[in-house]
Design a protein around this motif. Structure first.
Motif, mmCIF file in Angstrom:
data_model
loop_
_atom_site.group_PDB
_atom_site.id
_atom_site.type_symbol
_atom_site.label_atom_id
_atom_site.label_comp_id
_atom_site.label_asym_id
_atom_site.label_seq_id
_atom_site.Cartn_x
_atom_site.Cartn_y
_atom_site.Cartn_z
ATOM 1 N N LEU A 77 33.200 37.177 42.240
ATOM 2 C CA LEU A 77 32.666 36.222 41.255
ATOM 3 C C LEU A 77 32.756 36.694 39.708
ATOM 4 O O LEU A 77 33.128 36.017 38.815
ATOM 5 C CB LEU A 77 31.030 35.643 41.511
ATOM 6 C CG LEU A 77 30.744 34.099 40.449
ATOM 7 C CD1 LEU A 77 31.533 33.182 40.640
ATOM 8 C CD2 LEU A 77 29.264 34.090 40.965
ATOM 9 N N SER A 78 32.175 37.912 39.622
ATOM 10 C CA SER A 78 32.200 38.551 38.287
ATOM 11 C C SER A 78 33.728 39.023 37.841
ATOM 12 O O SER A 78 34.034 38.657 36.858
ATOM 13 C CB SER A 78 31.262 39.783 38.255
ATOM 14 O OG SER A 78 31.913 40.765 39.128
ATOM 15 N N ILE A 79 34.468 39.410 38.818
ATOM 16 C CA ILE A 79 36.063 39.790 38.339
ATOM 17 C C ILE A 79 36.585 38.407 38.064
ATOM 18 O O ILE A 79 37.190 38.181 36.763
ATOM 19 C CB ILE A 79 36.669 40.084 39.495
ATOM 20 C CG1 ILE A 79 36.067 41.664 39.505
ATOM 21 C CG2 ILE A 79 38.084 40.210 39.588
ATOM 22 C CD1 ILE A 79 36.755 42.281 41.055
ATOM 23 N N GLY A 80 36.474 37.214 38.420
ATOM 24 C CA GLY A 80 36.927 35.896 38.331
ATOM 25 C C GLY A 80 36.346 35.653 36.967
ATOM 26 O O GLY A 80 37.169 34.714 36.300
ATOM 27 N N PHE A 81 35.253 35.643 36.739
ATOM 28 C CA PHE A 81 34.426 35.377 35.422
ATOM 29 C C PHE A 81 35.194 36.126 34.410
ATOM 30 O O PHE A 81 35.550 35.458 33.251
ATOM 31 C CB PHE A 81 33.171 35.427 35.371
ATOM 32 C CG PHE A 81 32.561 35.182 33.918
ATOM 33 C CD1 PHE A 81 32.390 33.815 33.396
ATOM 34 C CD2 PHE A 81 32.020 36.214 33.184
ATOM 35 C CE1 PHE A 81 31.906 33.646 32.539
ATOM 36 C CE2 PHE A 81 31.528 35.898 31.917
ATOM 37 C CZ PHE A 81 31.384 34.606 31.394
ATOM 38 N N MET A 82 35.560 37.418 34.550
ATOM 39 C CA MET A 82 36.059 38.304 33.696
ATOM 40 C C MET A 82 37.438 37.840 33.121
ATOM 41 O O MET A 82 38.145 37.905 32.111
ATOM 42 C CB MET A 82 35.884 39.672 33.843
ATOM 43 C CG MET A 82 34.599 40.252 33.688
ATOM 44 S SD MET A 82 34.640 42.130 34.119
ATOM 45 C CE MET A 82 34.980 42.187 35.802
ATOM 46 N N LEU A 83 38.239 37.464 34.290
ATOM 47 C CA LEU A 83 39.969 37.051 34.104
ATOM 48 C C LEU A 83 39.695 35.765 33.242
ATOM 49 O O LEU A 83 40.403 35.645 32.515
ATOM 50 C CB LEU A 83 40.329 36.969 35.609
ATOM 51 C CG LEU A 83 40.799 38.005 36.313
ATOM 52 C CD1 LEU A 83 41.278 37.931 37.819
ATOM 53 C CD2 LEU A 83 41.799 38.824 35.466
ATOM 54 N N TYR A 84 38.727 34.664 33.606
ATOM 55 C CA TYR A 84 38.715 33.530 33.022
ATOM 56 C C TYR A 84 38.499 33.610 31.539
ATOM 57 O O TYR A 84 39.030 32.872 30.699
ATOM 58 C CB TYR A 84 37.790 32.562 33.682
ATOM 59 C CG TYR A 84 37.774 31.038 33.446
ATOM 60 C CD1 TYR A 84 38.857 30.488 33.795
ATOM 61 C CD2 TYR A 84 36.869 30.756 32.417
ATOM 62 C CE1 TYR A 84 38.889 28.989 33.524
ATOM 63 C CE2 TYR A 84 36.862 29.075 31.986
ATOM 64 C CZ TYR A 84 38.137 28.476 32.733
ATOM 65 O OH TYR A 84 37.860 27.040 32.384
ATOM 66 N N PHE A 85 37.449 34.847 31.042
ATOM 67 C CA PHE A 85 37.119 34.823 30.006
ATOM 68 C C PHE A 85 38.259 35.564 28.999
ATOM 69 O O PHE A 85 38.516 35.218 27.942
ATOM 70 C CB PHE A 85 35.881 35.726 29.793
ATOM 71 C CG PHE A 85 35.400 35.751 28.356
ATOM 72 C CD1 PHE A 85 34.757 35.080 27.700
ATOM 73 C CD2 PHE A 85 35.313 37.222 27.868
ATOM 74 C CE1 PHE A 85 34.348 35.313 26.345
ATOM 75 C CE2 PHE A 85 35.057 37.435 26.523
ATOM 76 C CZ PHE A 85 34.263 36.299 25.751
ATOM 77 N N PHE A 86 39.038 36.595 29.764
ATOM 78 C CA PHE A 86 40.197 37.130 29.263
ATOM 79 C C PHE A 86 41.145 35.937 28.861
ATOM 80 O O PHE A 86 41.936 36.174 27.809
ATOM 81 C CB PHE A 86 40.784 38.048 30.376
ATOM 82 C CG PHE A 86 41.789 38.878 29.520
ATOM 83 C CD1 PHE A 86 41.787 39.860 28.815
ATOM 84 C CD2 PHE A 86 43.120 38.700 30.151
ATOM 85 C CE1 PHE A 86 42.894 40.641 27.976
ATOM 86 C CE2 PHE A 86 44.236 39.413 29.645
ATOM 87 C CZ PHE A 86 44.190 40.199 28.688
#
Length: 95
Positions: free
Chosen positions: A6-15
């Motif tokens: 979930l945190s990796i997905g959030f970071m990719l989405y933010f990127f």
């Protein structure tokens, strides 16, 4: 539920949002990066809520209110952005 994913997905989405913001800043050459980040967030909310991606119609209106960009200039540059997106997708599907 594994929160690492979930945190990796959030970071990719933010990127991805940051990349969209940088792209808009370069293409329109007007306004600050943070202002374009706000624009991108509001545009995505409208685009996801409105049916049939009608948020694309709101884009020139938002640009006019945020940055005082003419409707004709914003529409032409949005079409150019979409053409570049289409070319990039075509290149990605070839490889």
């Amino acid at each position: 539920m594994d929160y690492r994913y979930l945190s990796i997905g959030f970071m990719l989405y933010f990127f991805c949002y940051i990349l969209r913001t940088i792209r808009l800043t370069i293409i329109f050459d007007q306004g600050r990066l943070f202002d374009w980040f706000q624009y991108a967030g509001i545009f995505q909310i409208i685009n996801r809520i409105a049916p049939f991606r009608l948020g694309e119609i709101a884009s020139p209106i938002l640009m006019k209110s945020f940055f005082k960009i003419d409707y004709s200039e914003s529409i032409i540059k949005i079409i150019i952005i979409r053409i570049f997106d289409l070319i990039l997708l075509f290149i990605l599907f070839l490889f």
